[in-house]
Enzyme design. Structure first.
Site: not given
Ligand SMILES: O=c1ccn([C@@H]2O[C@H](COP(=O)(O)OP(=O)(O)O[C@H]3O[C@H](CO)[C@@H](O)[C@H](O)[C@H]3O)[C@@H](O)[C@H]2O)c(=O)[nH]1
Length: 459
Positions: A24, A123, A339, A341, A360, A364, A379-381
């Site tokens: 977040h 937020d 990673a 990502q 996110n 991406e 959650g929202d997934q």
């Molecule tokens: O090895 C990794 C793993 C993750 N990421 C980054 O981590 C973020 C992950 O974000 P997201 O895909 O949104 O997952 P969560 O961290 O689980 O996000 C939470 O927040 C989001 C935004 O509110 C919600 O949609 C999700 O359900 C909630 O779990 C992204 O930017 C990725 O690029 C990396 O860079 N490298």
């Protein structure tokens, strides 16, 4: 962490208040950095708990916007800032104590900087920032870090709850939310827990409900979305709120620094175009151990090269044979604890993203044109998967909703080697083009960002 070396006092002072869990705070800091670069005469104080501020300011380089200053809040005079131990307890503790923490911190910083805060950006979860802004006679700007469909679900919670209770027990009655504008493809079962199912009285459910009632008071609600992605929902939301879609963030405010300690990008260079599966379930939850093993078996059996981002605790669930195979034949796959990502998705060798559908990650994948295999967890997934699969058509779910060896193999083959997969790739490429248009000069996201800057500079 609490001082600035600026000799000249800043022209104006903006408070930015973070929710320090999951992914977040990162998009909020990325937005603040973009704003701070556009308004170098403005100080942005980034209020957050110490744990999150420390990690965030290490991961995201704010030197381009050195007018952002982190400030650590304390949650109460007695309680230390929430730690990572029990996530839901830490969230509840944060929700209870943070209003006081933010209020105290704002007063301290205003006294220290000598310039009153003129806008509060927070937020969207921190709905009480609307109250703090009102007490101070200021505008509140909220950042909703997820998609438009989930935002809509939170704004229409009461109507959806009424609909769900009307439908109860009526056999054969379609549970699609046809009467909710923009959500006509969404089923009640796709909605986040705490909206119609689960514990509606839990502090987190109540926070989301309250947020839905308070967001119309925000001067502006900003989103990591481009408005052409879901025009129907955006139009409807615009009749309830002042929405500014200023994403996708991977294009409008990318992190700029990408750590790649395991050299994933070099490894990808050794593979053919669109042949690799990238797997990550984000930062909050992970599928259960038996599904992790089924996914590993599917990869092992299908010979599809992969990069899998997972924590050490998840790694402990992997079959021995799978780990041995990777150790003996490094070209088969790579397991890493983090990673780069966005870079990895943008690499020409990446053909599919196996994801939990965090927002996110979805932005991406659109920004890089990569189709999805969806395994939502919380959650929202689930709602995000529904939109990706049924409306945007660039991803598929796993048969039965859980990883099995055969279901996962089918899904991988479909995306990487079937006409349907080609179709999904075309669809996501089209979305990528729309996203790129929106961030150009004159594009919707760019114009919306200019409107945001105007709002800030007129405060
Ligand atoms: O090895 C990794 C793993 C993750 N990421 C980054 O981590 C973020 C992950 O974000 P997201 O895909 O949104 O997952 P969560 O961290 O689980 O996000 C939470 O927040 C989001 C935004 O509110 C919600 O949609 C999700 O359900 C909630 O779990 C992204 O930017 C990725 O690029 C990396 O860079 N490298």
């Amino acid at each position: 962490m609490t001082t600035t070396n600026n000799v000249e006092p800043p022209r104006r002072h903006i408070a930015v208040c973070a929710f320090p869990f999951g992914t977040h705070a990162a998009p909020l800091l990325l937005l603040a950095r973009r704003l701070s670069t556009a308004t170098p005469d403005t100080r942005y104080t980034f209020f957050n708990v110490e744990r999150s501020n420390t990690a965030l300011f290490k991961a995201i380089d704010v030197s381009v916007g050195s007018n952002i200053v982190p400030y650590n809040i304390t949650l109460s005079n007695e309680a230390p800032a929430a730690g990572p131990g029990n996530p839901m307890k830490a969230i509840e503790e944060f929700l209870e104590h943070s209003p006081g923490g933010f209020r105290r911190a704002m007063e301290e910083v205003e006294a220290h900087v000598g310039v009153k805060i003129s806008i509060i950006i927070s937020d969207a979860f921190l709905w009480y920032c609307s109250d703090i802004a009102e007490e101070k006679g200021l505008d509140w700007i909220a950042l909703w870090t997820a998609g438009t469909a989930s935002l809509s679900a939170h704004l229409y919670t009461d109507a959806i709850r009424a609909l769900a209770s009307d439908n109860q027990g009526e056999e054969g009655k379609e549970d699609v939310l046809v009467s909710i504008p923009g959500l006509s493809n969404v089923r009640i079962s796709d909605l986040p827990m705490g909206l119609v199912s689960g514990d509606l009285d839990a502090p987190f459910s109540q926070m989301l409900h309250k947020m839905g009632t308070m967001l119309p008071k925000a001067k502006v609600v900003t989103l990591n979305v481009f408005q052409e992605l879901s025009p129907l929902v955006v139009n409807d939301l615009n009749s309830k709120l002042k929405l500014l879609c200023v994403g996708p963030f991977p294009l409008t405010c990318p992190p700029q620094v990408y750590s790649d300690p395991d050299n994933c990008l070099d490894w990808l260079d050794q593979h053919g175009p669109k042949t690799i599966a990238y797997i990550s379930f984000g930062t909050v939850a992970t599928p259960p151990p038996h599904e992790i093993r089924a996914l590993a078996k599917a990869l092992e059996g299908s010979d599809i090269p992969f990069v899998w981002s997972m924590s050490d605790s998840v790694r402990a669930n992997l079959p021995e044979s799978f780990i041995e195979k990777i150790q003996n034949e490094p070209k088969v796959g790579k397991i890493v604890s983090w990673a780069p990502q966005i870079k990895l998705l943008g690499h020409p060798s990446t053909g599919v993203f196996v994801t939990h559908c965090g927002w996110n990650s979805i932005m991406e994948s659109i920004s890089t044109g990569v189709p999805l295999i969806c395994r939502p967890i919380i959650g929202d997934q689930e709602l995000n998967q529904r939109i990706v699969e049924i409306e945007l058509k660039f991803g598929i779910g796993i048969e039965g909703g859980c990883f099995t060896q055969s279901g996962t193999t089918n899904a991988l083959n479909q995306v990487l080697a079937s006409e349907k997969g080609e179709e999904m790739r075309k669809n996501v490429e089209e979305l990528k083009k729309l996203a790129e248009e929106s961030v150009k000069q004159g594009g919707s996201s760019n114009e919306n960002f200019n409107a945001l800057i105007e709002l800030i500079t007129s405060s």
